[in-house]
Design an enzyme around this catalytic site. Structure first.
Site, short mmCIF file in Angstrom:
data_model
loop_
_atom_site.label_atom_id
_atom_site.label_comp_id
_atom_site.label_asym_id
_atom_site.label_seq_id
_atom_site.Cartn_x
_atom_site.Cartn_y
_atom_site.Cartn_z
N THR A 125 112.82 50.45 28.84
CA THR A 125 111.62 49.60 28.83
C THR A 125 110.36 50.43 29.05
O THR A 125 110.40 51.47 29.71
CB THR A 125 111.75 48.55 29.96
OG1 THR A 125 110.48 47.91 30.14
CG2 THR A 125 112.16 49.15 31.28
N ASP A 126 109.24 49.90 28.55
CA ASP A 126 107.96 50.58 28.79
C ASP A 126 107.57 50.53 30.27
O ASP A 126 106.69 51.28 30.71
CB ASP A 126 106.84 49.97 27.92
CG ASP A 126 106.60 48.48 28.16
OD1 ASP A 126 107.31 47.87 28.97
OD2 ASP A 126 105.68 47.93 27.50
N GLU A 127 108.24 49.64 31.03
CA GLU A 127 107.88 49.53 32.46
C GLU A 127 108.18 50.79 33.25
O GLU A 127 107.68 50.96 34.36
CB GLU A 127 108.59 48.33 33.10
CG GLU A 127 108.15 47.02 32.49
CD GLU A 127 108.41 45.82 33.38
OE1 GLU A 127 108.65 45.99 34.58
OE2 GLU A 127 108.34 44.70 32.84
N TYR A 153 112.96 46.52 39.63
CA TYR A 153 113.51 46.48 38.26
C TYR A 153 113.16 47.75 37.50
O TYR A 153 114.04 48.45 36.98
CB TYR A 153 112.97 45.25 37.50
CG TYR A 153 113.14 45.38 35.99
CD1 TYR A 153 114.42 45.32 35.42
CD2 TYR A 153 112.04 45.58 35.15
CE1 TYR A 153 114.58 45.45 34.04
CE2 TYR A 153 112.20 45.72 33.78
CZ TYR A 153 113.47 45.66 33.23
OH TYR A 153 113.65 45.80 31.88
N LYS A 157 115.57 50.87 36.08
CA LYS A 157 115.64 51.27 34.67
C LYS A 157 115.27 52.76 34.54
O LYS A 157 115.86 53.50 33.74
CB LYS A 157 114.69 50.42 33.80
CG LYS A 157 115.07 48.96 33.69
CD LYS A 157 116.37 48.70 32.95
CE LYS A 157 116.30 48.95 31.46
NZ LYS A 157 117.56 48.59 30.78
P1 NAD Z 1 118.62 39.27 29.52
O1 NAD Z 1 118.45 39.13 30.99
O2 NAD Z 1 118.21 38.15 28.63
O3 NAD Z 1 120.15 39.57 29.19
C1 NAD Z 1 120.91 40.48 29.92
C2 NAD Z 1 122.38 40.32 29.53
O4 NAD Z 1 123.14 41.30 30.24
C3 NAD Z 1 122.97 38.94 29.89
O5 NAD Z 1 123.76 38.46 28.84
C4 NAD Z 1 123.84 39.24 31.12
O6 NAD Z 1 124.95 38.37 31.23
C5 NAD Z 1 124.27 40.67 30.82
N1 NAD Z 1 124.63 41.40 32.04
C6 NAD Z 1 123.93 41.49 33.21
N2 NAD Z 1 124.61 42.23 34.09
C7 NAD Z 1 125.75 42.64 33.49
C8 NAD Z 1 126.84 43.46 33.89
N3 NAD Z 1 126.90 43.98 35.12
N4 NAD Z 1 127.83 43.69 33.00
C9 NAD Z 1 127.80 43.15 31.75
N5 NAD Z 1 126.79 42.37 31.33
C10 NAD Z 1 125.78 42.13 32.18
O7 NAD Z 1 117.87 40.61 29.14
P2 NAD Z 1 117.02 40.98 27.82
O8 NAD Z 1 115.64 40.49 27.99
O9 NAD Z 1 117.81 40.60 26.64
O10 NAD Z 1 116.98 42.57 27.96
C11 NAD Z 1 118.01 43.37 27.39
C12 NAD Z 1 117.71 44.83 27.67
O11 NAD Z 1 116.46 45.18 27.09
C13 NAD Z 1 117.60 45.16 29.15
O12 NAD Z 1 118.19 46.42 29.36
C14 NAD Z 1 116.10 45.23 29.41
O13 NAD Z 1 115.83 46.12 30.46
C15 NAD Z 1 115.60 45.76 28.08
N6 NAD Z 1 114.23 45.36 27.69
C16 NAD Z 1 113.86 44.05 27.70
C17 NAD Z 1 112.59 43.71 27.23
C18 NAD Z 1 112.13 42.27 27.19
O14 NAD Z 1 110.95 42.01 26.90
N7 NAD Z 1 112.98 41.29 27.45
C19 NAD Z 1 111.71 44.70 26.78
C20 NAD Z 1 112.14 46.05 26.82
C21 NAD Z 1 113.41 46.36 27.25
O1 DAU Z 2 107.60 45.36 29.17
C1 DAU Z 2 108.97 45.14 29.02
C2 DAU Z 2 109.47 44.18 30.08
O2 DAU Z 2 108.97 42.89 29.73
C3 DAU Z 2 110.98 44.17 30.18
O3 DAU Z 2 111.43 45.43 30.60
C4 DAU Z 2 111.45 43.08 31.15
O4 DAU Z 2 112.86 43.00 31.15
C5 DAU Z 2 110.88 41.76 30.68
O5 DAU Z 2 111.24 40.72 31.58
C6 DAU Z 2 109.36 41.84 30.57
O6 DAU Z 2 108.77 42.00 31.90
P1 DAU Z 2 107.43 41.24 32.33
O7 DAU Z 2 107.37 41.19 33.80
O8 DAU Z 2 106.25 41.78 31.60
O9 DAU Z 2 107.75 39.78 31.69
P2 DAU Z 2 107.55 38.31 32.27
O10 DAU Z 2 107.83 37.37 31.14
O11 DAU Z 2 108.27 38.09 33.54
O12 DAU Z 2 106.00 38.25 32.59
C7 DAU Z 2 105.02 38.53 31.61
C8 DAU Z 2 103.66 38.44 32.27
O13 DAU Z 2 103.39 37.08 32.61
C9 DAU Z 2 103.54 39.24 33.55
O14 DAU Z 2 102.24 39.80 33.64
C10 DAU Z 2 103.72 38.19 34.65
C11 DAU Z 2 103.15 36.93 34.01
N1 DAU Z 2 103.78 35.66 34.44
C12 DAU Z 2 105.14 35.54 34.32
C13 DAU Z 2 105.78 34.40 34.71
C14 DAU Z 2 107.27 34.27 34.60
C15 DAU Z 2 103.01 34.60 34.89
O15 DAU Z 2 101.75 34.69 34.95
N2 DAU Z 2 103.64 33.45 35.25
C16 DAU Z 2 105.00 33.30 35.20
O16 DAU Z 2 105.50 32.22 35.60
#
Ligand code: NAD
Ligand code: DAU
Length: 351
Positions: A125-127, A153, A157
């Protein structure tokens, strides 16, 4: 080729599996997922009977079970999407993030070493780069930006990323890492900003915006992320990191207003609540490397992607209603009730 996709019952992993099976019909995909609160088997229902697909309920930290699956399936590649992914939950309970995101990653890579000849891709992730200031729009995260994390988190990562690089250097494991910005699209779990705001809007419930809503995220349609991962697994250079993002920076408040307008609701639903602890200000990816080396460019414009996403939630209430009807209610109460009450009380004092 047989590909292990971990976390394939989650948001990005499931979208990836659909993309992979359509793009590479000759491949076999095995999904390894623990089915935590974030994993939904119903998402994968359309492919459960596909002979090219197998679902295995397994924890990536369970070494014995993981080794057994490697022995049985002899994968050519592992793409690790499995993670605890929600920043707010990591602030409340960091330890499970360390387990899954760091230990789980090491178990998967140990299995790759043990069985040999397996390419390993880490979905990061970019985080891991921390955040950028709001008043420096000229700054972007490149692959050279130092790791500098803010939340449990992102720290977990980053820890995993460092391990991946260490396994490459120490054991010669053929690895790649992608660091993507915020994804949005179908099957996004309702705890995250965009689906939470869509679903709350549909129920005429308050829209809890952290702080003043001025934090910036760089949004990418999930299918564009899936394409990037596929390109990296097939053509990315071993030992390299690739940043993935589409130069689509938006303030949270502007996203929320857009959703309110699209659903014909009132902006009075917007409720400013206590900020997230350690809240990252701005993320912004420089995707030059993946563009120049692998020809990747985002294809879905945000204006189209967000409308498609809102439409998807309108058309699939059964998917998210089932999720929000259970344990999610407790999560929502714990995370938001106090914040919403405090916000209402502060507004009362102002009047
Ligand atoms: P998500 O939370 O929607 O899904 C995570 C999945 O992993 C779920 O199906 C869960 O059951 C499974 N899981 C959790 N723990 C596990 C374990 N111990 N063993 C096997 N399976 C397990 O997450 P997402 O948003 O789809 O993110 C997927 C990946 O992409 C993550 O690694 C996250 O860090 C990365 N990522 C997410 C975003 C985003 O915006 N959502 C952006 C950049 C990177
Ligand atoms: O940048 C990549 C990341 O993006 C991934 O690595 C993470 O897995 C993914 O969850 C996401 O993280 P963020 O924290 O950016 O996403 P989230 O949707 O939780 O929040 C987006 C923005 O919105 C953040 O600045 C917090 C804000 N927010 C979020 C929630 C849930 C609110 O203002 N209110 C809310 O209720």
């Amino acid at each position: 080729m047989t590909v292990f996709v971990t976390g394939g019952a989650g948001f990005i992993g499931s979208n990836y599996i659909f993309y992979h099976l359509a793009k590479h019909p000759e491949d076999r995909v095995v999904c390894l997922d623990k089915l935590t609160y974030a994993g939904n088997l119903s998402t994968l229902a359309p492919i459960m009977n596909d002979p090219r697909f197998r679902f295995c309920k397994v924890d990536i930290c369970d070494r014995e079970a993981i080794y057994g699956l490697f022995e049985e399936e002899k994968p050519d590649a592992v793409i690790n999407f499995a993670a605890e992914s929600h920043v707010d939950r990591s602030i409340e309970n960091p330890s499970i993030f360390l387990e899954t995101n760091i230990i789980g990653t090491s178990v998967l890579m140990d299995a790759c070493r043990k069985y040999g000849g397996v390419r390993y891709h880490q979905v990061s992730t970019d985080e891991v780069y921390g955040d950028l200031p709001l008043d420096r729009p000229d700054l972007f995260f490149t692959e050279q930006t130092p790791i500098h994390t803010s939340s449990p988190y992102s720290s977990s990562k980053a820890g995993a990323d460092l391990l991946v690089m260490a396994y490459c250097r120490t054991y010669g494991l053929p690895v790649t890492i992608s660091r993507c910005s915020n994804n949005y699209g179908p099957y996004h779990f309702p705890e995250k900003l965009i689906p939470l705001m869509i679903i709350n809007c549909l129920h005429d419930k308050p829209l809890p915006v952290y702080g003043r809503g001025l934090n910036i995220r760089d949004w990418l349609y999930v299918e564009d992320h899936c394409k990037a991962v596929d390109l990296i697994v097939r053509g990315g250079r071993i030992g390299e990191v690739y940043n993935v993002g589409g130069h689509n920076e938006m303030r949270n408040i502007d996203i929320v207003r857009l959703i309110v307008r699209a659903l014909g609701k009132s902006e009075e639903l917007i409720t400013y609540v206590a900020d997230r602890k350690g809240h990252d200000l701005r993320y912004a990816i420089d995707p030059t490397k993946i563009h120049e080396e692998l020809g990747w460019l985002p294809e879905t414009k945000f204006e189209d992607g967000i409308q498609k996403t809102i439409r998807w939630y309108l058309d699939h209430p059964a998917w998210w209603e089932e999720i929000i009807s259970g344990e999610y209610q407790n999560y929502y109460r714990d995370m938001y009730q106090q914040r919403l009450e405090d916000s209402a009380a502060a507004n009362e004092v102002k009047r």
